[in-house]
Design an enzyme around this catalytic site. Sequence first.
Site, mmCIF file in Angstrom:
data_model
loop_
_atom_site.group_PDB
_atom_site.id
_atom_site.type_symbol
_atom_site.label_atom_id
_atom_site.label_comp_id
_atom_site.label_asym_id
_atom_site.label_seq_id
_atom_site.Cartn_x
_atom_site.Cartn_y
_atom_site.Cartn_z
ATOM 1 C CG ASP A 15 33.738 40.983 43.100
ATOM 2 O OD1 ASP A 15 32.599 41.267 42.691
ATOM 3 O OD2 ASP A 15 33.940 40.141 44.007
ATOM 4 C CG ASN A 28 30.372 36.495 42.180
ATOM 5 O OD1 ASN A 28 30.456 37.725 42.155
ATOM 6 N ND2 ASN A 28 30.755 35.780 43.224
ATOM 7 C CG HIS A 87 27.578 35.801 49.592
ATOM 8 N ND1 HIS A 87 26.393 35.091 49.502
ATOM 9 C CD2 HIS A 87 27.224 37.094 49.763
ATOM 10 C CE1 HIS A 87 25.367 35.924 49.603
ATOM 11 N NE2 HIS A 87 25.849 37.142 49.770
HETATM 12 O O1 RIB Z 1 26.298 37.061 45.135
HETATM 13 C C1 RIB Z 1 27.337 37.236 46.059
HETATM 14 C C2 RIB Z 1 28.631 37.484 45.362
HETATM 15 O O2 RIB Z 1 28.540 38.678 44.595
HETATM 16 C C3 RIB Z 1 29.792 37.714 46.340
HETATM 17 O O3 RIB Z 1 30.980 37.289 45.751
HETATM 18 C C4 RIB Z 1 29.802 39.199 46.508
HETATM 19 O O4 RIB Z 1 31.111 39.694 46.845
HETATM 20 C C5 RIB Z 1 29.450 39.634 45.117
HETATM 21 O O5 RIB Z 1 30.621 39.619 44.331
HETATM 22 CA CA CA Z 2 32.919 38.801 45.626
#
Ligand code: RIB
Ligand code: CA
Length: 308
Positions: free
Chosen positions: A9, A164, A235
Site C-alpha cells: 500500500d 496493517n 517496517h
Molecule cells: O504499521 C506499519 C505498516 O503500516 C507499514 O506497512 C506501513 O507502510 C503501513 O502500511
Molecule cells: Ca505498507
Amino acid sequence: MKRILLDCDPGIDDALAIALAHGSPELEVVGITTVAGNVGLERTTPNALSLTEFYGMDVPVARGADRPLLRAPDTASTVHGATGLGDVVLPTAKAEPDTRHAVDFIIDTVAASPGEISLVAVGPLTNVALALRKEPRLAEWVREFVVMGGSYTRGNLTPAAEFNIGADPEAAGVVFDAPWEPVMFGLDLTHQARATSEVRQRFVGLGKLQEELLSPCLDFYGSNRQYRDEGPAIHDACAVAHVIAPELFTTVRARVDVETSGRFTSGMTVTDFAPEAEHNALVATALQQRAFWDLLTEAFERVASSMP
Ligand code: RIB
Ligand code: CA
C-alpha cells in the site's frame, strides 16, 4: 534466486521495500499488487506504477481491494502524506495496471509455480484474505508467506493494534487462521530498523534515487512524532529482507490470533510464545541491524546505478 510477489500500500516504507526487492540479485520480482491502506487505492496503485518506472522495473502491477472486508476504510495519510509518498511527486507512469484484479493475479501467479513464490504482504491483508477464500490451496502452493503487521507489545494505530492488522482485522483473522505458517514482522521487530541520521549518511551519493526519493521521503516520514527521536522505522523492508537473508533475523514459533471484536483491542495480534501453545506462525523478534543496513545500502546502490 527467489521469486517474490509483493502486496503493498505504497506508502513510504513500501517504496523502500520495493527498491530493496528490485536491487537484490537474490530476488526476481514477479509482480506487485496494491491494496487500500496508507492511502486510498486510487493513490497506492499509481504510486506503485510510478515507483516501478522510477526504479526501472518491468513488473506487472495489479490493483486490488479498495476497502477492508467489512469495516470503513482508514488511512495513515498523517504519516505518509495525502499522496502516500510524502511530498514527493514522481512522473506519472506510462504503464497501466494489469487487467486482472490483484486477487486473481496472486492466485494465477502462485498456482502457475507451486512451491516457488514468496508472497510478501506489507499492507492491510484484504487481498490476501480474499485470495485465500477464492483459492484455499494458495496456503499450500506458496513457498513462504511473510507479513509486515501486528505486534506482541503495543500497536501504532491504537495501543493494541498495528496499522496493517487494525485497518482490516477480519482479513488478518482469515490470513492467520489459514493452514500455513506466516512469518510475522511486527512493530517489535520493525522498530529495530530505524533510518537514523548515521544510516542515512550511507545513502548520500545515490544520485536521483537519494535526491528525488529517499531523502525527501525519509524527511517526511521521520517528521512524524512517533519517529522523531530515533528516525523512521523502515517496517516493510524488514519483510522483504527476510526473503533475501533470513539469517539476519531471530524468529520464534508462536500462536497468533487476531482480535476482531474487542472495543479497545480490535486488531490486536494476540501472541502466545508458550511452548505448549498451538503455534501457527513464526514471529520475528530480533534484527542484526548493521547487516540489515548493509543489505539495504547495497541494494539501493544497485538501483541507483541502473535507474533510467
Ligand atoms: O504499521 C506499519 C505498516 O503500516 C507499514 O506497512 C506501513 O507502510 C503501513 O502500511
Ligand atoms: Ca505498507
